[in-house]
Design a protein around this motif. Structure first.
Motif, PDB file in Angstrom:
ATOM      1  N   ILE A  27     -58.512 -35.494 -15.379  1.00 49.05           N
ATOM      2  CA  ILE A  27     -59.491 -34.706 -14.626  1.00 49.05           C
ATOM      3  C   ILE A  27     -60.509 -34.038 -15.553  1.00 49.05           C
ATOM      4  O   ILE A  27     -61.721 -34.146 -15.332  1.00 49.05           O
ATOM      5  CB  ILE A  27     -58.799 -33.642 -13.744  1.00 49.05           C
ATOM      6  N   ASN A  28     -60.030 -33.339 -16.591  1.00 48.97           N
ATOM      7  CA  ASN A  28     -60.967 -32.649 -17.470  1.00 48.97           C
ATOM      8  C   ASN A  28     -61.860 -33.613 -18.237  1.00 48.97           C
ATOM      9  O   ASN A  28     -63.002 -33.287 -18.546  1.00 48.97           O
ATOM     10  CB  ASN A  28     -60.232 -31.695 -18.418  1.00 48.97           C
ATOM     11  N   ARG A  29     -61.381 -34.799 -18.515  1.00 51.96           N
ATOM     12  CA  ARG A  29     -62.235 -35.799 -19.177  1.00 51.96           C
ATOM     13  C   ARG A  29     -63.277 -36.339 -18.220  1.00 51.96           C
ATOM     14  O   ARG A  29     -64.419 -36.604 -18.612  1.00 51.96           O
ATOM     15  CB  ARG A  29     -61.383 -36.904 -19.769  1.00 51.96           C
ATOM     16  N   ILE A  30     -62.902 -36.503 -16.973  1.00 57.13           N
ATOM     17  CA  ILE A  30     -63.892 -36.928 -15.965  1.00 57.13           C
ATOM     18  C   ILE A  30     -64.949 -35.842 -15.821  1.00 57.13           C
ATOM     19  O   ILE A  30     -66.153 -36.129 -15.853  1.00 57.13           O
ATOM     20  CB  ILE A  30     -63.205 -37.211 -14.615  1.00 57.13           C
ATOM     21  N   LEU A  31     -64.508 -34.594 -15.665  1.00 58.60           N
ATOM     22  CA  LEU A  31     -65.460 -33.493 -15.522  1.00 58.60           C
ATOM     23  C   LEU A  31     -66.335 -33.356 -16.761  1.00 58.60           C
ATOM     24  O   LEU A  31     -67.530 -33.059 -16.660  1.00 58.60           O
ATOM     25  CB  LEU A  31     -64.726 -32.185 -15.244  1.00 58.60           C
ATOM     26  N   GLY A  32     -65.763 -33.568 -17.939  1.00 61.16           N
ATOM     27  CA  GLY A  32     -66.516 -33.462 -19.176  1.00 61.16           C
ATOM     28  C   GLY A  32     -67.615 -34.491 -19.309  1.00 61.16           C
ATOM     29  O   GLY A  32     -68.582 -34.277 -20.044  1.00 61.16           O
ATOM     30  N   ALA A  33     -67.485 -35.601 -18.595  1.00 53.27           N
ATOM     31  CA  ALA A  33     -68.508 -36.652 -18.652  1.00 53.27           C
ATOM     32  C   ALA A  33     -69.649 -36.395 -17.678  1.00 53.27           C
ATOM     33  O   ALA A  33     -70.657 -37.105 -17.700  1.00 53.27           O
ATOM     34  CB  ALA A  33     -67.870 -38.007 -18.370  1.00 53.27           C
ATOM     35  N   SER A  38     -72.426 -29.738 -13.142  1.00 49.64           N
ATOM     36  CA  SER A  38     -71.355 -30.354 -12.360  1.00 49.64           C
ATOM     37  C   SER A  38     -70.004 -30.165 -13.040  1.00 49.64           C
ATOM     38  O   SER A  38     -68.993 -29.921 -12.369  1.00 49.64           O
ATOM     39  CB  SER A  38     -71.642 -31.845 -12.161  1.00 49.64           C
ATOM     40  N   ASN A  39     -69.980 -30.285 -14.351  1.00 48.17           N
ATOM     41  CA  ASN A  39     -68.755 -30.061 -15.118  1.00 48.17           C
ATOM     42  C   ASN A  39     -68.226 -28.658 -14.841  1.00 48.17           C
ATOM     43  O   ASN A  39     -67.072 -28.476 -14.465  1.00 48.17           O
ATOM     44  CB  ASN A  39     -69.061 -30.254 -16.609  1.00 48.17           C
ATOM     45  N   GLN A  40     -69.084 -27.679 -15.010  1.00 49.89           N
ATOM     46  CA  GLN A  40     -68.664 -26.285 -14.851  1.00 49.89           C
ATOM     47  C   GLN A  40     -68.270 -25.984 -13.403  1.00 49.89           C
ATOM     48  O   GLN A  40     -67.272 -25.329 -13.148  1.00 49.89           O
ATOM     49  CB  GLN A  40     -69.792 -25.364 -15.336  1.00 49.89           C
ATOM     50  N   LEU A  41     -69.020 -26.488 -12.441  1.00 50.93           N
ATOM     51  CA  LEU A  41     -68.680 -26.269 -11.035  1.00 50.93           C
ATOM     52  C   LEU A  41     -67.351 -26.939 -10.672  1.00 50.93           C
ATOM     53  O   LEU A  41     -66.544 -26.373  -9.926  1.00 50.93           O
ATOM     54  CB  LEU A  41     -69.805 -26.778 -10.129  1.00 50.93           C
ATOM     55  N   GLY A  42     -67.113 -28.131 -11.207  1.00 54.74           N
ATOM     56  CA  GLY A  42     -65.852 -28.831 -10.954  1.00 54.74           C
ATOM     57  C   GLY A  42     -64.665 -28.091 -11.535  1.00 54.74           C
ATOM     58  O   GLY A  42     -63.609 -27.966 -10.901  1.00 54.74           O
ATOM     59  N   ARG A  43     -64.837 -27.568 -12.742  1.00 56.32           N
ATOM     60  CA  ARG A  43     -63.761 -26.798 -13.363  1.00 56.32           C
ATOM     61  C   ARG A  43     -63.494 -25.512 -12.578  1.00 56.32           C
ATOM     62  O   ARG A  43     -62.345 -25.111 -12.394  1.00 56.32           O
ATOM     63  CB  ARG A  43     -64.092 -26.497 -14.819  1.00 56.32           C
ATOM     64  N   ALA A  44     -64.554 -24.857 -12.108  1.00 51.03           N
ATOM     65  CA  ALA A  44     -64.383 -23.627 -11.323  1.00 51.03           C
ATOM     66  C   ALA A  44     -63.633 -23.928 -10.025  1.00 51.03           C
ATOM     67  O   ALA A  44     -62.711 -23.192  -9.641  1.00 51.03           O
ATOM     68  CB  ALA A  44     -65.739 -22.988 -11.031  1.00 51.03           C
ATOM     69  N   HIS A  45     -64.003 -25.020  -9.358  1.00 48.02           N
ATOM     70  CA  HIS A  45     -63.329 -25.380  -8.110  1.00 48.02           C
ATOM     71  C   HIS A  45     -61.855 -25.724  -8.376  1.00 48.02           C
ATOM     72  O   HIS A  45     -60.962 -25.282  -7.642  1.00 48.02           O
ATOM     73  CB  HIS A  45     -64.040 -26.542  -7.431  1.00 48.02           C
ATOM     74  N   GLY A  46     -61.610 -26.489  -9.434  1.00 45.30           N
ATOM     75  CA  GLY A  46     -60.226 -26.815  -9.797  1.00 45.30           C
ATOM     76  C   GLY A  46     -59.429 -25.569 -10.125  1.00 45.30           C
ATOM     77  O   GLY A  46     -58.259 -25.461  -9.769  1.00 45.30           O
ATOM     78  N   GLY A  47     -60.069 -24.619 -10.802  1.00 50.62           N
ATOM     79  CA  GLY A  47     -59.399 -23.364 -11.129  1.00 50.62           C
ATOM     80  C   GLY A  47     -59.012 -22.576  -9.893  1.00 50.62           C
ATOM     81  O   GLY A  47     -57.942 -21.977  -9.836  1.00 50.62           O
ATOM     82  N   ARG A  48     -59.885 -22.592  -8.903  1.00 52.84           N
ATOM     83  CA  ARG A  48     -59.559 -21.883  -7.652  1.00 52.84           C
ATOM     84  C   ARG A  48     -58.445 -22.604  -6.899  1.00 52.84           C
ATOM     85  O   ARG A  48     -57.479 -21.981  -6.441  1.00 52.84           O
ATOM     86  CB  ARG A  48     -60.798 -21.780  -6.763  1.00 52.84           C
ATOM     87  N   MET A  49     -58.572 -23.913  -6.776  1.00 50.43           N
ATOM     88  CA  MET A  49     -57.619 -24.684  -5.987  1.00 50.43           C
ATOM     89  C   MET A  49     -56.229 -24.683  -6.631  1.00 50.43           C
ATOM     90  O   MET A  49     -55.230 -24.315  -6.002  1.00 50.43           O
ATOM     91  CB  MET A  49     -58.127 -26.118  -5.830  1.00 50.43           C
ATOM     92  N   LEU A  50     -56.160 -25.107  -7.893  1.00 46.94           N
ATOM     93  CA  LEU A  50     -54.864 -25.177  -8.558  1.00 46.94           C
ATOM     94  C   LEU A  50     -54.342 -23.786  -8.917  1.00 46.94           C
ATOM     95  O   LEU A  50     -53.128 -23.569  -8.940  1.00 46.94           O
ATOM     96  CB  LEU A  50     -54.954 -26.061  -9.800  1.00 46.94           C
TER      97      LEU A  50
END
Length: 149
Positions: A27-33, A38-50
């Motif tokens: 996941i973090n490698r996908i977001l990093g690409a 989008s990377n930062q928003l994806g990490r924030a959403h993952g942080g909230r969800m997980l």
């Protein structure tokens, strides 16, 4: 009953390891690409969800391992279960002291309000997460070995 406890514990801890491994190495490698926003928003959403789910999963895994250790006290392999449970305790302590503070900040970030060092904080979280994944893999391995003892 003990056999069911072993199976449930191994499955729950195994799924935890799988999710955390996936976060670290997929996941973090996908977001990093993705582009920076989008990377930062994806990490924030993952942080909230997980972040909402993981406390229950970690504590549940620890409770199951502890129950297994108590149920098979003075049987072969108990040391493996106790050590595995101890590593689960370590993973919870690592989470609370190292990862949760960063996650609590980063899950509220947007491209408009993120700090200048957001990438450095994300990289620090990743390094701590890699260590936690290693601890979880060790705990899972010990629990799986104990089931065979």
């Amino acid at each position: 009953m003990l056999d069911a406890l072993k199976v449930v514990t191994i499955v729950i801890v195994g799924m935890l390891v799988g999710v955390e491994f996936s976060v670290a190495f997929v996941i973090n490698r996908i977001l990093g690409a993705l582009p920076e926003d989008s990377n930062q928003l994806g990490r924030a959403h993952g942080g909230r969800m997980l972040g909402a789910l993981m406390p229950f999963w970690y504590i549940g895994s620890l409770v199951l391992a502890a129950a297994w250790a108590v149920a098979r006290w003075q049987h072969p392999g108990t040391g493996l279960v106790v050590t595995g449970a101890g590593l689960l305790v370590l993973s919870v302590v690592m989470s609370v002291l190292l990862l949760v503070p960063i996650n609590n900040r980063s899950k509220t970030w947007t491209p408009e309000n993120r700090p200048a060092d957001w990438k450095e904080q994300s990289d620090r979280w990743d390094r701590y997460h890699y260590a936690r994944v290693a601890v979880l893999i060790a705990a899972f391995t010990l629990l799986a070995a104990a089931a065979l003892a």
